[in-house]
Design a protein around this motif. Structure first.
Motif, short mmCIF file in Angstrom:
data_model
loop_
_atom_site.label_atom_id
_atom_site.label_comp_id
_atom_site.label_asym_id
_atom_site.label_seq_id
_atom_site.Cartn_x
_atom_site.Cartn_y
_atom_site.Cartn_z
N UNK A 125 -3.24 30.12 22.15
CA UNK A 125 -1.93 30.56 21.66
C UNK A 125 -0.81 29.68 22.22
N UNK A 126 0.34 29.76 21.57
CA UNK A 126 1.54 29.03 21.97
C UNK A 126 1.38 27.51 21.82
N UNK A 127 0.56 27.12 20.85
CA UNK A 127 0.35 25.69 20.57
C UNK A 127 0.64 25.35 19.11
N UNK A 128 1.21 26.29 18.36
CA UNK A 128 1.51 26.05 16.96
C UNK A 128 0.33 26.26 16.02
N UNK A 129 -0.79 26.73 16.56
CA UNK A 129 -1.98 26.90 15.72
C UNK A 129 -1.85 28.04 14.72
N UNK A 130 -1.15 29.10 15.10
CA UNK A 130 -0.97 30.22 14.16
C UNK A 130 -0.17 29.76 12.95
N UNK A 131 0.83 28.91 13.16
CA UNK A 131 1.61 28.39 12.04
C UNK A 131 0.73 27.57 11.11
N UNK A 132 -0.11 26.74 11.70
CA UNK A 132 -1.01 25.91 10.90
C UNK A 132 -2.03 26.78 10.15
#
Length: 168
Positions: A107-114
């Motif tokens: 989490x907190x690495x922009x993966x959810x957005x991707x």
């Protein structure tokens, strides 16, 4: 990142991720939490998610869905995403068309957005031109992910914030 349906070959990687969610005491959103709780094994879960696409073995109160896993380039499972082409009384308030989660260590690495961006492509492929995505009002990370994807806030019902994204 790659988004695809789960297979039998993914078992060890998925179980390892599920153990991480459990160790972090983190709920598995994205359709996984509800189905995993009632599955007898990974194979039963896999059968269940395959049947849910056809409208069978759907947990009470939920709707048919398409289950996806997200993977990094090395093949590690990063998270879950469920696409629900149709909504009911429950999912119109909580759940929406797309539910997702990223494993705690990623989490907190922009993966959810991707992952959500890939889910929106799948929603278009499924024939949707607008999707509802919800998040708990206390989940700032999910709210930011939804807003970054173009989510437009509609309202909050029972602590569930509701956002719409047009897929034009």
């Amino acid at each position: 990142m790659e988004l695809r349906r789960p297979t039998a070959e993914d078992k060890d990687r998925v179980l390892e991720m599920i153990a991480e969610f459990a160790a972090a005491d983190s709920y598995m959103h994205g359709g996984m939490g509800a189905t995993w709780k009632i599955a007898d094994s990974y194979e039963d879960w896999l059968d269940m998610v395959q049947q849910q696409e056809k409208g069978r073995r759907v947990p009470a109160g939920w709707v048919p869905s398409i289950q996806f896993l997200s993977f990094d380039k090395e093949g590690q499972v990063l998270g879950f995403l469920a696409l629900r082409p149709v909504l009911n009384e429950k999912t119109i308030i909580e759940g929406g068309h797309i539910g997702y989660s990223i494993r705690p260590s990623k989490r907190r690495q922009g993966l959810a957005k991707e992952q959500l961006a890939l889910g929106l492509i799948e929603a278009r492929t499924a024939g949707l031109d607008r999707v509802l995505i919800t998040c708990d009002e206390a989940n700032e990370g999910s709210r930011r992910t939804i807003l970054a994807a173009g989510g437009v806030y509609e309202n909050t019902i029972d602590r569930s914030e509701r956002y719409w994204i047009d897929l034009d």
